[in-house]
Structures are given as structure tokens and as C-alpha cells.
Scaffold this motif. Structure first.
Motif, PDB file in Angstrom:
ATOM      1  N   TYR A  58     -11.347   3.466   4.417  1.00 23.21           N
ATOM      2  CA  TYR A  58     -12.627   2.907   4.865  1.00 23.21           C
ATOM      3  C   TYR A  58     -12.420   1.904   5.995  1.00 23.21           C
ATOM      4  O   TYR A  58     -13.227   1.823   6.927  1.00 23.21           O
ATOM      5  N   SER A  59     -11.361   1.130   5.904  1.00 23.62           N
ATOM      6  CA  SER A  59     -11.079   0.153   6.940  1.00 23.62           C
ATOM      7  C   SER A  59     -10.899   0.826   8.297  1.00 23.62           C
ATOM      8  O   SER A  59     -11.447   0.387   9.313  1.00 23.62           O
ATOM      9  N   GLU A  60     -10.146   1.923   8.289  1.00 23.26           N
ATOM     10  CA  GLU A  60      -9.890   2.633   9.539  1.00 23.26           C
ATOM     11  C   GLU A  60     -11.120   3.397  10.018  1.00 23.26           C
ATOM     12  O   GLU A  60     -11.476   3.358  11.196  1.00 23.26           O
ATOM     13  N   ASP A  65      -7.909   1.425   2.556  1.00 20.33           N
ATOM     14  CA  ASP A  65      -7.273   1.648   3.862  1.00 20.33           C
ATOM     15  C   ASP A  65      -8.058   2.673   4.679  1.00 20.33           C
ATOM     16  O   ASP A  65      -8.220   2.524   5.896  1.00 20.33           O
ATOM     17  N   HIS A  71     -11.916  -7.509   4.158  1.00 21.50           N
ATOM     18  CA  HIS A  71     -13.298  -7.452   3.669  1.00 21.50           C
ATOM     19  C   HIS A  71     -13.459  -6.405   2.558  1.00 21.50           C
ATOM     20  O   HIS A  71     -14.566  -6.234   2.035  1.00 21.50           O
ATOM     21  N   ILE A  72     -12.401  -5.679   2.220  1.00 23.94           N
ATOM     22  CA  ILE A  72     -12.504  -4.602   1.239  1.00 23.94           C
ATOM     23  C   ILE A  72     -11.637  -4.941   0.035  1.00 23.94           C
ATOM     24  O   ILE A  72     -10.459  -5.270   0.179  1.00 23.94           O
ATOM     25  N   ILE A 124     -13.671  -1.668   9.590  1.00 23.58           N
ATOM     26  CA  ILE A 124     -13.921  -2.866   8.790  1.00 23.58           C
ATOM     27  C   ILE A 124     -12.585  -3.582   8.607  1.00 23.58           C
ATOM     28  O   ILE A 124     -11.595  -2.959   8.213  1.00 23.58           O
ATOM     29  N   PRO A 125     -12.517  -4.893   8.872  1.00 25.06           N
ATOM     30  CA  PRO A 125     -11.262  -5.613   8.610  1.00 25.06           C
ATOM     31  C   PRO A 125     -10.828  -5.411   7.158  1.00 25.06           C
ATOM     32  O   PRO A 125     -11.641  -5.490   6.234  1.00 25.06           O
ATOM     33  N   ARG A 126      -9.552  -5.156   6.958  1.00 22.25           N
ATOM     34  CA  ARG A 126      -9.046  -4.825   5.627  1.00 22.25           C
ATOM     35  C   ARG A 126      -9.347  -5.918   4.611  1.00 22.25           C
ATOM     36  O   ARG A 126      -9.569  -5.624   3.428  1.00 22.25           O
TER      37      ARG A 126
END
Length: 241
Positions: free
Chosen positions: A27-29, A25, A37-38, A33-35
Motif C-alpha cells: 500500500y505504501s508503494e 509495504d 502512516h501504515i 503513503i509514507p510507511r
């Protein structure tokens, strides 16, 4: 510089792996990056740790590590208990003279020596500086794989690798009283400590297969991953840290 390099590379990366779900969460923010993709990719202890035979326990606490460690809290906790404590760290510099019951080893010891210190301790304490960092998982899993009773600060990552009260005792970072209570509980009940260490070793032994299963699931699911963020690319995985 690393962050700038990563930002430039993001569009060519199809999937990111991280070692805790909460990190995903963050890294996404942070990197936009769209969540989807993680993915969470669990850590595992070194396999050979799981085959190391136990040694008789001696009357001392052991703590080790260089990154994100809060040894000041540990020292305050054991000062009044007068429990012999050994700290292994090349990075830690005490802010004041150490109490007589605390020893600091700053030399770079061979891995076999670190393992021996860990195996023979009554329990291992890993004090982490902040709840909002993902740190301590590797030393945590090493300790669990060796079957050593563990007390560790809870943060975003450590809570994912042990069941509180079963595999380890947790305390809030910087909470001297809670850490002192946890140390007392294991120190005064060697049987409880040994049982916890045995359960921790069993739990750690499941981790390598869980890691393989997670990677196989990712590969099997690769056809359903979203399209790359940028130009067409061959699938690439990057481990977030």
C-alpha cells in the motif's frame, strides 16, 4: 472508483490499518503513503467460535469460501486419493464434471450449518489462488478457532496467522502434489490432526486480546504519529483491504 476515492481521501487520513505486514509495504508503494502512516492490525476470529464445543469427526474433507479460492487444485489433489470432499461455495463453477468423491454445495447455508460442516470434517482445506494476495485469513481463523485441523495455501497474509507444522500445514498455491501430501499426512494420522487442531484453537484464542493490545498501543502511540499528510484533521483510521 473505490481506488480513485481512496486516493482523494488519503491526505485527510492520519493512520491506515492493514491485516498483514507485507500489505503495508504494498500500500505504501502503490498509494505513495509514507510507511510510518501504515500499521499492522491483526485479525481475530469471532469470539463465540472459541466457545463452540467440538463434535465427533467424520470421514470427509471440507473447504469453503467464495473469494480467491482455487478449488481446481483441491479437486485434482483428492481425485486420486478418493477422499470424500465437500466444497461450500456460491461462486465456484467447476470447469469439468466433479469426481464421485467431491460434492459441491452452492446454496447459502446458515452459519450454524457451515460451522457444523467445519467441526465434523477430518480436516479443512483452504486453497488460495495466489501467493501475492492477502486472502483467506478470516476463514483460516474461523477454522482454527473451531479446532479443526487446517491445510492452507501460504500467501502474504496467511503465514502471519499460524506457525507452519504446529497450527496448520501450508502449501504453495497451485501445488497439487504438496497439497496431496499434506492431506495424506493428516488423513492417515488422526491423532496428529487432532493435536494440530487443538494447538490451532489455543493460538486463535489469543488473537482477540492481541487485537485489543494492538489497538491500545496505536492509541497510546498516537501522539508520536507523523503529522497528517494534508490539512489539519481529527485523527481517522482506515482499514486497508
Amino acid at each position: 472508483q473505490r481506488l480513485q476515492l481512496l486516493r482523494g481521501a488519503i491526505k485527510g487520513i492520519d493512520c491506515f490499518l492493514c491485516t498483514s505486514t507485507h500489505e503495508a509495504d504494498i500500500y505504501s508503494e502503490f498509494f505513495k503513503i509514507p510507511r510510518e502512516h501504515i500499521r499492522f492490525f491483526p485479525l481475530a476470529p469471532p469470539r463465540h467460535f472459541l466457545g463452540i464445543k467440538p463434535l465427533p469427526r467424520e470421514d470427509y474433507l471440507f473447504s469453503y469460501g467464495n473469494s480467491d479460492r482455487d478449488y481446481e487444485t483441491l479437486i485434482r489433489a483428492v481425485r486420486e486419493l478418493r477422499v470424500p470432499t465437500v466444497i461450500l461455495s456460491q461462486a465456484y463453477r467447476p470447469s469439468q464434471p466433479l469426481p464421485p468423491n467431491v460434492s459441491l454445495i452452492t446454496a447459502r447455508l446458515p452459519l450454524s450449518s457451515m460451522i457444523r460442516w467445519n467441526l465434523q470434517a477430518r480436516c479443512v482445506v483452504l486453497p488460495i489462488t495466489d501467493r501475492r494476495v492477502a486472502a483467506g485469513q478470516l476463514a483460516m481463523l474461523e477454522t482454527m478457532a473451531l479446532g479443526s485441523p487446517l491445510i492452507i495455501s501460504q500467501n502474504w497474509a496467511t503465514r502471519e496467522y499460524a506457525v507452519p507444522g504446529r497450527d496448520a500445514l501450508f502449501f504453495e498455491p497451485g501445488d497439487v502434489d504438496a497439497l496431496r501430501t499434506a492431506i495424506t499426512a493428516l488423513w492417515e494420522s488422526p491423532r496428529l490432526a487432532l493435536e494440530m487442531g487443538a494447538k490451532a484453537r489455543h493460538a486463535a484464542g489469543l488473537r482477540p486480546d492481541m487485537q485489543v493490545a494492538a489497538f491500545v498501543a496505536l492509541l497510546n502511540d498516537s501522539r508520536r504519529l507523523p503529522e497528517p499528510l494534508g490539512a489539519e484533521s481529527w485523527p481517522v483510521c482506515s482499514t486497508g483491504r
